[in-house]
Design a protein around this motif. Sequence first.
Motif, PDB file in Angstrom:
ATOM      1  N   SER A 125      -1.123  45.797  -6.640  1.00 38.95           N
ATOM      2  CA  SER A 125      -0.002  46.605  -6.172  1.00 38.95           C
ATOM      3  C   SER A 125      -0.311  48.080  -6.360  1.00 38.95           C
ATOM      4  N   ASP A 153       3.103  47.758  -1.823  1.00 37.74           N
ATOM      5  CA  ASP A 153       2.690  46.388  -2.079  1.00 37.74           C
ATOM      6  C   ASP A 153       2.161  45.819  -0.770  1.00 37.74           C
ATOM      7  N   VAL A 157       2.107  40.542  -1.613  1.00 40.34           N
ATOM      8  CA  VAL A 157       2.036  41.033  -2.988  1.00 40.34           C
ATOM      9  C   VAL A 157       3.399  41.497  -3.479  1.00 40.34           C
ATOM     10  N   GLY A 158       3.757  41.152  -4.701  1.00 35.33           N
ATOM     11  CA  GLY A 158       4.891  41.752  -5.383  1.00 35.33           C
ATOM     12  C   GLY A 158       6.201  41.632  -4.649  1.00 35.33           C
ATOM     13  N   HIS A 159       6.673  42.771  -4.124  1.00 30.93           N
ATOM     14  CA  HIS A 159       7.956  42.810  -3.416  1.00 30.93           C
ATOM     15  C   HIS A 159       7.798  42.631  -1.915  1.00 30.93           C
ATOM     16  N   SER A 160       6.580  42.433  -1.431  1.00 29.12           N
ATOM     17  CA  SER A 160       6.308  42.376   0.009  1.00 29.12           C
ATOM     18  C   SER A 160       6.039  40.939   0.458  1.00 29.12           C
ATOM     19  N   SER A 388      -0.645  37.623  -7.834  1.00 27.61           N
ATOM     20  CA  SER A 388      -1.849  38.415  -7.591  1.00 27.61           C
ATOM     21  C   SER A 388      -3.049  37.515  -7.347  1.00 27.61           C
TER      22      SER A 388
END
Length: 531
Positions: A125, A153, A157-160, A388
């Motif tokens: 990220s 992101d 990934v992450g918030h995406s 990840s």
Amino acid sequence: MRDIRPKSRLLALGSAGALVTATLIAGAVSAPAASADSRHTHNREARGAEIAAARAAKAGVDWKDCPADWGLEKPIQCGWVSVPVDYARPHGKQIELAVDRIGNTGTPRERQGALVYNPGGPGGSGMRFPRRVTTNAAVWADVAKAYDFVGFDPRGVGHSAPISCADPQEFVKAPKADPVPDTEADKTAQRKLARAYAKGCAERSGGMLSYMTTLNTARDLDVIRAALGEKKLNYLGVSYGTYLGAVYGTLFPGHLRRMVVDSVVDPSRENIWYEANLNQDIAFEGRWKDWEDWVAANDAAFHLGTTRAAVQAEWLKLRATAKKSPIGGVVGPAELIAFFQSAPYYDSSWVPVASVFGKYVAGDTQALVDAAAPDLSDTAGNIASENSNAVYTAVECSDTKWPTSWRTWDRDNTRLNKDYPFMTWANAWMNLPCATWSGKQGTPVEVRTHKGLPGVLIVQSTRDAATPYPGAVDLHKRFKGSRLITEKDAGSHGVTSLVNPCINERVDTYLLTGRMDTSDVTCAPHATPKP
């Protein structure tokens, strides 16, 4: 974040190395020539990227204070950029990519636009990038006067639209099997785990897997550029982020203004990704020995031996102990490799890792358990680690064809392990899910110069373990007009954030003025860590 393999990111089959590159090792898959169908698809995707970028330019980004649980303090702002899952169908299903920014610290007249960052991975990220301003990172102070710092992101990934391949809590549970196999039964067990992980990716994230490619992330990057209102992109990529930048520069040469790539993945199609991981094993062994030499030279601080051989003997003794019975019930050989690999990754880890090692040898077992054991209570961290790892696997497996014959994997890794044992088998198990990958596997783009590509600044240390030096040389040849800054006799992964005036001043000059040296430059190494 530059680390593309945080210590908690353990695959169910062992720990992992990093991302990757160097000279080629024979014995893998050659990149196929593009077919007429693939060229047609590429043309549709190129048109789809144009449509998505035009749409994003109109929509812009609705910047707001970041959600409280994202850990991004004011004045950092957050927002979303919509991109198609499949660029061949730009009006089809969309996903939202999380982006953040902090405005330039200088005057409006000093502002030169946005500097967009990718830290590597794949799976890293970039959302912490604006915090280089809020935390007063001195190395970036002058650049921050001219640029908004923008992170994001990447897809998955992450918030995406995050993807997943396994239950996060199960993913981090300890202990794991020793990555170094003693018997054929050990290899069979690891192969079974790799197949199960690949199956888990398909079951939990199958709809996204075929679209989790570097090509699509490069297209996403161009949509983000458009949403930011930037006619041309200013980009900083580290580690895998250099390969993303190389692909972006190939696809969108006229959309680039300035690009710095730091610790470079060899972008050759033959290297992506099987050979890259094999070659990485060689480089990790070299940097591991560098660290052992440094530990031996500082025996007064760590008491681990006055020679490399003595330090290595202590390491092998520690591994044997953990293999016989996990230390503290939770730290086995896989956890040890996951922790100790940060030393050949980063000079900043030399002292912490050696300190923990020295304490253990002196009788302090708890220091090693605290440092190396996964934290099962860290639910958010474990979700991030699993995500990840899932993205890493999905992108590498989807970017290109991988060998499907176990005989090939076994032959290559058995041969390498004889001389380069530190990371070889751990890295093999990390990537083995790609051998049974059920998603679509593409063909890497041929990275090269196209009309409109500006001068690119390449920064690389000669002893880098994660992305060995030949990768920077190869990209330098492919991108005409680029300049290569070599940090000689150094090996920390990620150079541009370290204090080395010879490098820092040239990076600043390039980003602030566009000027580069008339020829390549070799810099002395940054300061060696002191106990």
